[in-house]
Design a protein around this motif. Structure first.
Motif, short mmCIF file in Angstrom:
data_model
loop_
_atom_site.label_atom_id
_atom_site.label_comp_id
_atom_site.label_asym_id
_atom_site.label_seq_id
_atom_site.Cartn_x
_atom_site.Cartn_y
_atom_site.Cartn_z
N HIS A 104 -24.14 -4.73 -3.59
CA HIS A 104 -25.19 -5.13 -2.83
C HIS A 104 -25.65 -6.60 -3.22
N ASP A 105 -24.44 -7.23 -3.93
CA ASP A 105 -24.67 -8.51 -4.39
C ASP A 105 -23.62 -9.58 -4.03
N ARG A 124 -38.94 -8.97 -8.01
CA ARG A 124 -37.94 -7.89 -7.71
C ARG A 124 -38.21 -6.66 -8.66
N THR A 209 -36.26 -15.15 1.22
CA THR A 209 -36.25 -13.57 1.45
C THR A 209 -36.21 -13.06 2.70
N ASP A 219 -33.82 -8.63 1.40
CA ASP A 219 -32.82 -9.18 0.66
C ASP A 219 -33.03 -10.71 0.13
N ASP A 220 -32.81 -10.94 -1.10
CA ASP A 220 -33.02 -12.38 -1.40
C ASP A 220 -31.86 -13.17 -1.40
N SER A 239 -26.68 -13.83 -2.00
CA SER A 239 -27.24 -12.68 -1.38
C SER A 239 -27.43 -11.43 -1.72
N THR A 240 -28.42 -11.04 -2.34
CA THR A 240 -28.77 -9.67 -2.94
C THR A 240 -29.97 -8.86 -2.46
N SER A 241 -29.42 -7.61 -2.29
CA SER A 241 -30.20 -6.67 -1.57
C SER A 241 -31.22 -6.03 -2.79
N ARG A 242 -32.37 -5.89 -2.40
CA ARG A 242 -33.58 -5.30 -3.20
C ARG A 242 -33.24 -3.56 -3.35
N ASP A 247 -24.56 -2.53 0.71
CA ASP A 247 -25.25 -3.03 1.91
C ASP A 247 -24.26 -3.00 3.21
N ASN A 251 -24.87 -8.50 3.47
CA ASN A 251 -25.10 -9.70 2.55
C ASN A 251 -24.11 -10.57 2.78
#
Length: 269
Positions: A104-105, A124, A209, A219-220, A239-242, A247, A251
Motif C-alpha cells: 500500500h506504499d 497518521r 491527502t 491516501d497520503d 502515495s501511501t494508504s492509511r 491497495d 496508489n
C-alpha cells in the motif's frame, strides 16, 4: 403465490445494492469503522447475500416458468440478474487482485523516495494508520508481513516489490525549470481535488491527502520537484494508504495519472 414469490425476490434483490452502498457510505461518514463496512458487511456478508438472493431469484424464475399461467417471470429474471451481476463483479475483482502484491506504499524513486513531514506522520499515527516504512526494508521484516502467507516475498524489499509490480511508475523528467514544474505540480494537486497539506517551493515538496468517494479511504501523497542534471526538472511522487494491507493498485494508478496530467499541464509529451 408464484407471483408473490417473484415480487419478494425482486424486492430483496433491489435491496442488495442498497446494502453495499450503505456499507461504503456508512464507513465514509463514520457510522462504523472500515473494518465493519468493508471487512464484515462487504467481504464477509456481501457474497453470502448475493448468493442467497441469486438462489431465491433462480427458484422464483423456475417456479414461474414451470407451468401456465407464466406470470411474474420477468420480475424473477431481474431478481436473478442483479445478484448474478454482483457476483460476476466480485469474481472479476478477485481475478484482478490475484496479480497485485499486498502493498500500500508506492513511489517513483525507490532508492530516494519523497518523504512525509513529521506533522503528517503525526496525523497518521493519531488515526492508527499504516506505519510508513522505509522502502529499502525487507518486506518480511515488517510487522504486517509476518507468517507463511508472505513467504514468497522473502528476500525482497518493499520498494522492489512495488517496482516489479508497477515498472511504469518512474520519475518524471521535464524540460521546464523547477519553478514552473512546481507550480504545475501544485496546480494539479488542487485540480485533483486532494486536500493540500503543505507546499514548500524552496524545497520543492508538496504534501496532500486524497480521499475515495465511497468509503472515504484516505491516501497520503508526497510530491518532490528537483532540478535535473543538465537542466529541467525531476518530479517524484509517493502515495501511501492509511488503512488496508493491499491497495489493489490504487496508489500506482494515482501516481501514473497525476504525472501524466502534470506533463500535459506543462505542455510536454
Amino acid at each position: 403465490m408464484r407471483t408473490m414469490l417473484a415480487r419478494v425476490a425482486l424486492i430483496l434483490s433491489l435491496l442488495v445494492p442498497v446494502w453495499f452502498m450503505a456499507a461504503a457510505l456508512g464507513t465514509k461518514f463514520g457510522l462504523w469503522s472500515w473494518r465493519t463496512g468493508l471487512g464484515v458487511m462487504i467481504i464477509q456478508w456481501g457474497p453470502r447475500i448475493l448468493i442467497g438472493t441469486a438462489i431465491l431469484g433462480l427458484v422464483a424464475l423456475v417456479i414461474t416458468l414451470a407451468r401456465a399461467p407464466r406470470r411474474g417471470w420477468q420480475a424473477a429474471l431481474i431478481a436473478l440478474l442483479i445478484p448474478a451481476l454482483g457476483l460476476g463483479y466480485l469474481f472479476w475483482i478477485r481475478g484482478q487482485s490475484a496479480d497485485i502484491p499486498p502493498i500500500h506504499d508506492v513511489a517513483t524513486n525507490i532508492d530516494d523516495p519523497p518523504t512525509y513531514s513529521p506533522a503528517l506522520l503525526a496525523v497518521r499515527d493519531g488515526e492508527g494508520a499504516n506505519p510508513v516504512a522505509q522502502l529499502s526494508a525487507p518486506i518480511t521484516s515488517l510487522p504486517a508481513y509476518q507468517g507463511p502467507r508472505f513467504a514468497a516475498l522473502e528476500g525482497k524489499t518493499l520498494g522492489q516489490i512495488g517496482r516489479e509490480a508497477y515498472p511504469e511508475v518512474r520519475t518524471l523528467t521535464v524540460a521546464a525549470p523547477p519553478t514552473d514544474a512546481f507550480a504545475a505540480a501544485q496546480a494539479e494537486v488542487e485540480a485533483q481535488g486532494w486536500t493540500l497539506v503543505g507546499a514548500e517551493p524552496a524545497s520543492g515538496a508538496i504534501e496532500a491527502t486524497a480521499e475515495t468517494f465511497w468509503f472515504g479511504f484516505k491516501d497520503d501523497v508526497a510530491v518532490r520537484v528537483r532540478p535535473a542534471p543538465g537542466g529541467g526538472s525531476l518530479i517524484d511522487m509517493r502515495s501511501t494508504s492509511r488503512v488496508g494491507l493491499s491497495d489493489l493498485g490504487a496508489n500506482a494508478e494515482r501516481i501514473e495519472d497525476y504525472l501524466d496530467d502534470v506533463e500535459d499541464r506543462l505542455g510536454e509529451d
